[in-house]
Design an enzyme around this catalytic site. Structure first.
Site, short mmCIF file in Angstrom:
data_model
loop_
_atom_site.label_atom_id
_atom_site.label_comp_id
_atom_site.label_asym_id
_atom_site.label_seq_id
_atom_site.Cartn_x
_atom_site.Cartn_y
_atom_site.Cartn_z
N SER A 236 36.40 49.79 47.04
CA SER A 236 37.02 49.55 48.00
C SER A 236 36.16 50.67 49.42
O SER A 236 35.91 51.94 49.02
CB SER A 236 38.61 49.60 48.27
OG SER A 236 39.33 50.46 48.33
N LYS A 237 36.81 50.78 50.02
CA LYS A 237 37.26 51.36 51.83
C LYS A 237 37.58 53.19 51.37
O LYS A 237 37.16 53.65 51.57
CB LYS A 237 37.45 51.30 53.15
CG LYS A 237 37.01 50.54 53.24
CD LYS A 237 37.37 50.39 54.68
CE LYS A 237 36.25 48.98 55.76
NZ LYS A 237 37.21 48.19 56.36
N ARG A 238 38.93 52.81 50.14
CA ARG A 238 39.20 54.24 49.85
C ARG A 238 38.17 54.80 49.35
O ARG A 238 38.46 56.10 48.78
CB ARG A 238 40.38 53.49 48.99
CG ARG A 238 41.50 54.77 48.51
CD ARG A 238 42.61 53.70 48.02
NE ARG A 238 42.32 53.25 47.21
CZ ARG A 238 41.89 52.73 46.16
NH1 ARG A 238 42.19 53.81 45.62
NH2 ARG A 238 41.67 51.70 44.96
N HIS A 239 37.22 54.48 48.60
CA HIS A 239 36.34 54.71 47.58
C HIS A 239 34.57 55.48 48.56
O HIS A 239 34.33 55.92 48.07
CB HIS A 239 36.20 54.10 46.45
CG HIS A 239 36.82 53.56 45.86
ND1 HIS A 239 37.23 52.69 46.15
CD2 HIS A 239 37.07 54.22 44.32
CE1 HIS A 239 38.28 52.30 45.00
NE2 HIS A 239 38.30 53.78 44.29
N GLY A 240 35.23 55.36 50.45
CA GLY A 240 34.68 55.95 50.60
C GLY A 240 33.45 54.27 51.02
O GLY A 240 31.78 55.15 51.02
#
Ligand code: GLU
Length: 468
Positions: free
Chosen positions: A236-240
């Site tokens: 997800s976005k959290r992982h860049g």
């Protein structure tokens, strides 16, 4: 062989989507088939023109050329309506007047009993039209037997029709629903292989029943596993993991990202580096791993460096132009970008970094870095700077080998170490004590600019001597 990539334009073309697109592309090229791009934009509330553009840009940047399309589902509403009418006429679909309230109550009741919510077929055997109510249209799903298919990635899959209810294929306003449009399109576009994310695997049995109702041949299906972040959670976005264009912005080469993506869930022996030709030659969707693949940013960095170093410098330079524009640097105001690439590729991780670290080759030198000037532009640097400046000015050819020799011979003549010349020279040329090797630095900065900067540093050193 015909395959398609069918993204919904509800956000960026993200890493997972790009990998699916790559797999579709490679499989079609591997089998000399046709690759179709279809934009599934029927969800009018969530689809945006910006997302469509982001998908087209991402495909273009990655060089995933398609042979047909882009097709847009929103331009095919008449066709879907026609197919709905046909199914209704044949009794393979039926109008359903059940109210939202009824469906909701049914759902609650089933949940309470621990059952999977499903439509109970209330209107299946004919329903009285309710005045003022526009019906939905439901597909008459077979009530017995199993749906069986052999997924090219996941293997044999079998679902009992008793698990499937009568799917809504058209809403009260006549707009078609996702599982229906996909099938109509895949049939009309003669798609013979459907490659998509395995989040769709539960849709496939429903879709297969619709194929059968339409009397169409089934395509092969290949559901590719999702991508996980390094922590095992869904990427997800959290992982860049953002849109693929963010990778361009961050300074990655499309070649590096493609090579990275192809290895997410697919391998060929223990080979890590694949040219596009090799990917096409070796890739087979049947070899994709059924287990989820994990994202690893270090490996992407490693691949990016590899491609910056090994692709023809002119090719890397083409990608660098965009970064120069973003940084407000004029590529024509300094050394040819190819030369810059040959020097800098080893020293940086990304094209963005390369751009940031190359300003001094293209722009006027601002103030010296204070610490570097203090340390290296001292009175003792006056003679070495003057001597090397004179020798450089006499050079007939401004080439790394000659430049290196000029610095070396000056050091020998003055009987000092190379560093006593190279460091002041480096600060004179770049304003800092860190730069590529001194010959390459001189080479990139060019004759005129180098000599000018040496004079300026000499003046600085002499001022300093006078002031003390
Ligand atoms: N539009 C779907 C998605 O973006 C893909 C549907 C398909 O490939 O069949 O997830």
């Amino acid at each position: 062989m015909r395959t398609r990539f069918a993204p919904s334009p509800t956000g960026f073309l993200h890493v997972g989507g790009a990998r699916t697109a790559l797999f579709c592309y490679l499989q079609s090229r591997h089998q000399q088939g046709v690759f179709i791009l279809r934009i599934e934009d029927t969800d009018l509330e969530r689809s945006t023109p910006e997302s469509v553009q982001a998908i087209l840009d991402g495909m273009e940047w990655l060089g995933l050329d398609y042979d047909e399309g882009p097709f847009y589902q929103t331009q095919r509403f008449d066709r879907y309506a026609e197919v709905v009418r046909g199914l209704l006429a044949e009794g393979k679909a039926y109008p359903c007047y059940c109210s939202k309230e009824r469906i909701e109550a049914l759902r609650e009741e089933q949940m309470e009993q621990g059952l999977k919510p499903r439509y109970d077929g209330h209107c299946r055997e004919g329903a009285e039209p309710v005045p003022g109510v526009k019906p939905v249209v439901r597909f008459r799903n077979p009530q017995d037997g199993d749906v069986v298919f052999d997924d090219l990635v996941r293997g044999p899959i079998s679902i009992s029709n008793t698990e499937l209810d009568d799917l809504v294929i058209a809403r009260p306003d006549g707009s078609p629903t996702y599982n229906f449009t996909v099938v109509v399109d895949d049939v009309d576009m003669a798609v013979s292989l459907v490659i998509r994310g395995d989040d769709h695997i539960n849709n496939t049995p429903r879709q297969i029943n619709i194929y059968r109702a339409l009397g169409a041949d089934l395509p092969d299906f290949a559901h590719v596993p999702m991508i996980l972040g390094d922590d095992g959670a869904r990427l997800s976005k959290r992982h860049g993991a953002v849109g693929v264009m963010q990778y361009r912005d961050d300074g990655y080469l499309p070649q590096a990202l493609l090579n990275y993506l192809v290895r997410l869930g697919w391998s060929y022996g223990d080979q890590e580096i694949f040219s596009r030709e090799q990917m096409i030659a070796y890739f087979d969707i049947r070899d994709v791993n059924r287990k989820a693949a994990a994202f690893n940013s270090d490996k992407l960095d490693w691949l990016n460096q590899h491609y910056m170093r090994t692709l023809p410098p002119a090719e890397v330079a083409q990608h660098l132009v965009w970064h120069f524009e973003q940084a407000g640097l004029d590529p024509d105001s300094g050394p040819p970008l190819e030369n810059l690439v040959t020097v800098q590729a080893d020293r940086v991780k990304t094209l963005k970094e390369m751009t940031e670290q190359s300003r001094v080759f293209y722009e006027d030198l601002e103030d010296y870095d204070e610490g570097s000037a203090k340390k290296h532009l001292r009175p003792v640097a006056e003679d070495p700077l003057r001597a090397v400046g004179n020798r450089l000015a006499d050079l007939a050819a401004w080439e790394p080998e000659r430049l290196n020799e000029a610095v070396r011979i000056t050091a020998e003549e003055l009987e000092i170490g190379m560093g006593k010349i190279a460091q002041p020279l480096r600060v004179a040329l770049t304003g800092t004590a860190v730069s590529p090797s001194i010959d390459k630095t001189l080479w990139l900065i060019g004759r005129e600019r180098s000599l000018e900067r040496i004079s300026r540093a000499l003046a600085y050193v002499m001022n300093r001597a006078a002031a003390s």
